[in-house]
Motif scaffolding. Structure first.
Motif, PDB file in Angstrom:
ATOM      1  N   GLU A   4       0.794  -1.224   0.000  1.00 26.90           N
ATOM      2  CA  GLU A   4       0.000   0.000   0.000  1.00 26.90           C
ATOM      3  C   GLU A   4       0.830   1.279   0.000  1.00 26.90           C
ATOM      4  O   GLU A   4       0.287   2.351  -0.195  1.00 26.90           O
ATOM      5  CB  GLU A   4      -1.024  -0.006   1.140  1.00 26.90           C
ATOM      6  N   ILE A   5       2.135   1.168   0.209  1.00 24.97           N
ATOM      7  CA  ILE A   5       2.944   2.386   0.164  1.00 24.97           C
ATOM      8  C   ILE A   5       3.736   2.422  -1.143  1.00 24.97           C
ATOM      9  O   ILE A   5       4.020   1.381  -1.731  1.00 24.97           O
ATOM     10  CB  ILE A   5       3.934   2.453   1.355  1.00 24.97           C
ATOM     11  N   PRO A   6       4.078   3.624  -1.603  1.00 25.11           N
ATOM     12  CA  PRO A   6       4.893   3.702  -2.820  1.00 25.11           C
ATOM     13  C   PRO A   6       6.295   3.153  -2.544  1.00 25.11           C
ATOM     14  O   PRO A   6       6.693   3.028  -1.384  1.00 25.11           O
ATOM     15  CB  PRO A   6       4.933   5.214  -3.112  1.00 25.11           C
ATOM     16  N   PRO A   7       7.043   2.826  -3.579  1.00 22.50           N
ATOM     17  CA  PRO A   7       8.369   2.219  -3.389  1.00 22.50           C
ATOM     18  C   PRO A   7       9.239   3.015  -2.418  1.00 22.50           C
ATOM     19  O   PRO A   7       9.403   4.223  -2.583  1.00 22.50           O
ATOM     20  CB  PRO A   7       8.955   2.247  -4.798  1.00 22.50           C
ATOM     21  N   ILE A   8       9.739   2.316  -1.419  1.00 26.21           N
ATOM     22  CA  ILE A   8      10.522   2.977  -0.371  1.00 26.21           C
ATOM     23  C   ILE A   8      11.853   3.496  -0.914  1.00 26.21           C
ATOM     24  O   ILE A   8      12.295   4.574  -0.551  1.00 26.21           O
ATOM     25  CB  ILE A   8      10.787   1.992   0.799  1.00 26.21           C
ATOM     26  N   VAL A   9      12.455   2.732  -1.786  1.00 28.06           N
ATOM     27  CA  VAL A   9      13.782   3.147  -2.272  1.00 28.06           C
ATOM     28  C   VAL A   9      13.711   4.499  -2.966  1.00 28.06           C
ATOM     29  O   VAL A   9      14.700   5.210  -3.045  1.00 28.06           O
ATOM     30  CB  VAL A   9      14.408   2.109  -3.233  1.00 28.06           C
ATOM     31  N   LYS A  10      12.527   4.851  -3.474  1.00 26.91           N
ATOM     32  CA  LYS A  10      12.396   6.129  -4.178  1.00 26.91           C
ATOM     33  C   LYS A  10      11.843   7.232  -3.287  1.00 26.91           C
ATOM     34  O   LYS A  10      11.612   8.342  -3.754  1.00 26.91           O
ATOM     35  CB  LYS A  10      11.479   5.946  -5.399  1.00 26.91           C
ATOM     36  N   GLU A  11      11.627   6.906  -2.023  1.00 23.55           N
ATOM     37  CA  GLU A  11      11.049   7.886  -1.112  1.00 23.55           C
ATOM     38  C   GLU A  11      11.986   9.083  -0.921  1.00 23.55           C
ATOM     39  O   GLU A  11      13.154   8.918  -0.605  1.00 23.55           O
ATOM     40  CB  GLU A  11      10.739   7.214   0.237  1.00 23.55           C
ATOM     41  N   GLU A  12      11.450  10.286  -1.105  1.00 21.89           N
ATOM     42  CA  GLU A  12      12.260  11.507  -1.024  1.00 21.89           C
ATOM     43  C   GLU A  12      12.459  11.946   0.424  1.00 21.89           C
ATOM     44  O   GLU A  12      13.518  12.420   0.798  1.00 21.89           O
ATOM     45  CB  GLU A  12      11.565  12.636  -1.790  1.00 21.89           C
ATOM     46  N   ASP A  13      11.414  11.777   1.210  1.00 24.92           N
ATOM     47  CA  ASP A  13      11.465  12.198   2.612  1.00 24.92           C
ATOM     48  C   ASP A  13      12.353  11.231   3.396  1.00 24.92           C
ATOM     49  O   ASP A  13      11.995  10.080   3.623  1.00 24.92           O
ATOM     50  CB  ASP A  13      10.033  12.216   3.176  1.00 24.92           C
ATOM     51  N   GLU A  14      13.510  11.721   3.804  1.00 26.46           N
ATOM     52  CA  GLU A  14      14.504  10.855   4.449  1.00 26.46           C
ATOM     53  C   GLU A  14      13.988  10.210   5.730  1.00 26.46           C
ATOM     54  O   GLU A  14      14.259   9.042   6.000  1.00 26.46           O
ATOM     55  CB  GLU A  14      15.779  11.653   4.761  1.00 26.46           C
ATOM     56  N   GLN A  15      13.255  10.986   6.547  1.00 24.03           N
ATOM     57  CA  GLN A  15      12.749  10.453   7.804  1.00 24.03           C
ATOM     58  C   GLN A  15      11.715   9.350   7.564  1.00 24.03           C
ATOM     59  O   GLN A  15      11.723   8.321   8.225  1.00 24.03           O
ATOM     60  CB  GLN A  15      12.122  11.570   8.646  1.00 24.03           C
ATOM     61  N   LEU A  16      10.868   9.593   6.602  1.00 28.53           N
ATOM     62  CA  LEU A  16       9.837   8.616   6.290  1.00 28.53           C
ATOM     63  C   LEU A  16      10.480   7.352   5.737  1.00 28.53           C
ATOM     64  O   LEU A  16      10.103   6.227   6.083  1.00 28.53           O
ATOM     65  CB  LEU A  16       8.878   9.221   5.261  1.00 28.53           C
ATOM     66  N   LYS A  17      11.454   7.550   4.892  1.00 28.96           N
ATOM     67  CA  LYS A  17      12.164   6.419   4.305  1.00 28.96           C
ATOM     68  C   LYS A  17      12.812   5.581   5.402  1.00 28.96           C
ATOM     69  O   LYS A  17      12.697   4.367   5.437  1.00 28.96           O
ATOM     70  CB  LYS A  17      13.229   6.947   3.340  1.00 28.96           C
ATOM     71  N   ARG A  18      13.453   6.294   6.329  1.00 25.08           N
ATOM     72  CA  ARG A  18      14.143   5.599   7.416  1.00 25.08           C
ATOM     73  C   ARG A  18      13.145   4.849   8.307  1.00 25.08           C
ATOM     74  O   ARG A  18      13.375   3.720   8.714  1.00 25.08           O
ATOM     75  CB  ARG A  18      14.924   6.628   8.235  1.00 25.08           C
ATOM     76  N   LEU A  19      12.031   5.468   8.590  1.00 30.43           N
ATOM     77  CA  LEU A  19      11.003   4.814   9.388  1.00 30.43           C
ATOM     78  C   LEU A  19      10.557   3.516   8.715  1.00 30.43           C
ATOM     79  O   LEU A  19      10.480   2.465   9.342  1.00 30.43           O
ATOM     80  CB  LEU A  19       9.791   5.733   9.560  1.00 30.43           C
TER      81      LEU A  19
END
Length: 598
Positions: free
Chosen positions: A556-571
């Motif tokens: 349900e979430i967009p691809p994490i590797v492409k996540e721009e928000d660093e904090q969200l990506k890390r979470l």
RNA sequence: GCAUCCAUAGCUCAGCUGGAUAGAGCAACGGUUUUCUAAACCGUAGGUCAUAGGUUCGAAUCCUAUUGGGUGUACCA
């Protein structure tokens, strides 16, 4: 409704008690207050059932819930809002609280590690006969015994795994005799048969020939019972047992040779099943034990002697029967040996608890055994526990060795691995793997499917083994969980994840992320709960929930590797990493390896 | 006979000290892939929780009885 066992929520209970004191001037015990998960359809994460409190508040459930809800919001910064549905007080807990829990607990390297508690537990399992190979029923026993041991270790106990091998008796003599008569010197080497299978083959031959003799005698006019007693083969087997007990050199040599073959065979099966033992006991060494215990019982007046000299215990006051503990001729019966063996095991290890993993057809035996030891005043008798498990059924009905409807353990393992290989190859993801990695993978997937299939069912329940379903790798199965783990590992690799960095508590959690944190946080209490009930099944089902939750999250979430928000990506990566860790260590408790990729 | 365990969807199973509208998987039907592994995900359909009483504000869960099934009730192990 899952109850919040972990300490993380205790502060709410404490505050509720204070609130009741403040609002109604009543003292209540913390044990009266229970917190449970809030149902999906309502707002909030923790729910207090107020019905038990009503008699203190002397107000309606709704009013009481509203009073308490308002009090909690005022007095606990973690509680941000509440709503009341009938007698249920649903609390919304602050985002910060969950992130703190995540940082301070789940992301810690020792998460899920329960400290040693000094408990010493012996687990006796497997306990095979040396006259035939292992079958599906033994597989359940072995997997259960092994995983319960691992579970208790994970819960902080020191565990001793022992195997009491039944290596003597009339059944072994049957195999020996048949081999002597019809074996023509056959060995595992000459026949190419695994040692335990070779010996088992002669056990079957004995039975077949014995039946022929019985039929012949019946044709001569003997009754069934007479024929069974008078058949030359059974007499020869009995004579051989006497010779064995007398230490007859030729018989002992043959016995040693054939048992040696069986042990070589068992070693392979055990290795394939991934089970091990700290100590082996052999009945050939223990079968004379227990007579001291009988003497002790007589002296204490717990046992009594009948006119013929046989020794008994009267358990009618406990709702059981009179039970023989020593024959008139002074020889032992099964329970005599078990009394002696129990004493010996205790003297060897001085454990607090001792678990016997044995099928439920022996429920009565163990009830009697434990009761006798208790009556003899053994302080350690309280720590004895019979982990009783149900039979394994086949769709065609019961397994019967004599009718050849047994599922052989070695065949089953080979079949599971072969199926894993075929299914994995069909998916075409492993073409670039090394030969060795592929073979290991097929083994792990095949055994993972088998182990999970047998362990996910509550031990005491009967279990239907449908070969077609057991090799299904979709849904609530071992491979599903293994796949989820491999998928996370692949993700972490692609995202170049480095563990050990914490999350900024400004990140907003989505509903699924919050659900994941709550579910993951329960891991330690799930281990303890499973250990308490000696049930790997409850842990297996929890692990499945975790895997399922991750897959939902992943989709349900967009691809994490492409996540721009660093904090969200890390979470999200940390959540994935913690999930993988739980899947791995949880599956390890079940004796199942999870691959890095598949 | 007595003892003991089991009974939840077509099938295999969860449902933990009683809590809100009983959940999964398989099988069936429909959908999702130019995006991190589709062994995945989403949806539809499927239940008098064996039956009858009882306790309770509240019962699949506790108690009693009944029915059906397993196992035991060996001087076998």
């Amino acid at each position: 409704m899952l109850i919040w066992l972990f300490l993380a929520m205790n502060f709410i209970i404490t505050e509720v008690v204070k609130g009741i004191k403040h609002l109604y001037n009543e003292e209540v015990a913390e044990s009266l207050i229970s917190i449970q998960d809030t149902r999906k359809e309502f707002e909030g994460q923790a729910t207090i059932v107020v019905f038990p409190i009503v008699r203190f508040s002397k107000k309606s459930p709704e009013q009481t819930a509203n009073d308490l809800g308002a009090y909690l919001v005022d007095n606990l910064k973690e509680v941000t809002a509440f709503n009341v549905v009938k007698g249920f007080l649903n609390l919304s807990i602050a985002n910060d609280y969950w992130l703190d829990l995540f940082n301070n607990s789940l992301l810690q390297p020792d998460f899920g590690v329960i400290p040693s508690n000094g408990r010493k537990v012996m687990v006796e399992y497997s306990s095979p006969n040396t006259n035939k190979p292992l079958h599906l029923g033994h597989v359940r026993n072995n997997l259960l015994g092994y995983s319960v041991s691992e579970l208790l270790k994970a819960d902080g106990a020191e565990v001793y795994k022992v195997n009491l091998v039944n290596d003597r008796g009339i059944h072994i003599c049957k195999s020996m005799l048949a081999w002597q008569k019809w074996g023509n010197g056959e060995t595992p080497e000459s026949s190419g048969l695994k040692g335990d299978h070779l010996v088992g083959k002669y056990y079957v031959i004995f039975d077949k020939e014995y039946k022929k003799e019985i039929e012949a005698l019946k044709a001569e006019g003997q009754t069934e019972d007479e024929a069974k007693k008078n058949a030359p083969l059974i007499k020869a087997a009995q004579a051989m047992l006497l010779a064995w007990e007398a230490g007859d050199e030729a018989v002992i040599d043959l016995w040693k040779t054939m048992n040696g073959w069986v042990y070589e065979g068992f070693a392979i099966s055990y290795k394939n099943l991934g089970v091990d033992f700290d100590k082996f006991y052999y009945e050939s060494n223990t079968y004379l034990l227990g007579k001291d215990t009988v003497e002790e019982g007589l002296a204490k007046g717990v046992f009594f002697k009948k006119e013929d000299g046989s020794v008994w215990i009267d358990l009618t006051a406990d709702g059981l029967d009179q039970k023989l503990v020593l024959r008139a001729d002074g020889t032992s019966v099964y329970i005599t040996q078990d009394l002696g063996t129990a004493q010996m095991k205790y003297d060897d290890f001085k454990m607090n608890e001792s678990i016997y993993v044995v099928g439920n057809e022996q429920d009565y035996h163990f009830k009697v055994l434990f009761l006798i030891l208790d009556k003899l005043g053994k302080s350690w008798a309280k720590g004895l526990y019979h982990l009783s498990y149900g039979m394994v059924d086949l769709p065609s009905g019961k397994m019967k060795s004599r009718e050849g409807t047994v599922v052989d353990a070695d065949d089953l393992i080979a079949e599971m691995v072969a199926t894993a290989k075929q299914k994995t190859e069909a998916l075409g993801k492993v073409d670039h793997f090394s030969e060795e990695e592929r073979e290991t993978l097929y083994y792990n997937i095949g055994m993972g499917a088998l182990k999970y299939f047998l362990l996910k069912v509550e031990p005491k329940k009967r279990l239907l083994f449908d070969p077609a379903e057991s090799i299904d790798f979709q849904g609530n199965t071992g491979p599903f969980i293994q796949y989820t783990h491999a998928r996370i590992k692949s993700l972490l690799l692609k995202a170049d994840y480095t563990p050990g960095v914490f999350i900024d508590n400004q990140v907003a959690l989505s509903e699924t992320e919050l659900d994941m944190i709550i579910l993951l946080a329960k891991y330690p209490s799930e281990i303890s709960a499973a250990a308490k009930t000696f049930s790997p099944a409850s842990l297996a089902n929890y692990i499945y929930e975790v895997a399922k939750m991750f897959n939902k999250f992943y989709h349900e979430i967009p691809p994490i590797v492409k996540e721009e928000d660093e904090q969200l990506k890390r979470l999200r990566l940390s959540l994935s990493d913690v999930t993988a860790g739980i899947l791995k260590s949880g599956m390890r408790i079940l004796g199942i390896e999870v691959p890095e990729r598949m």
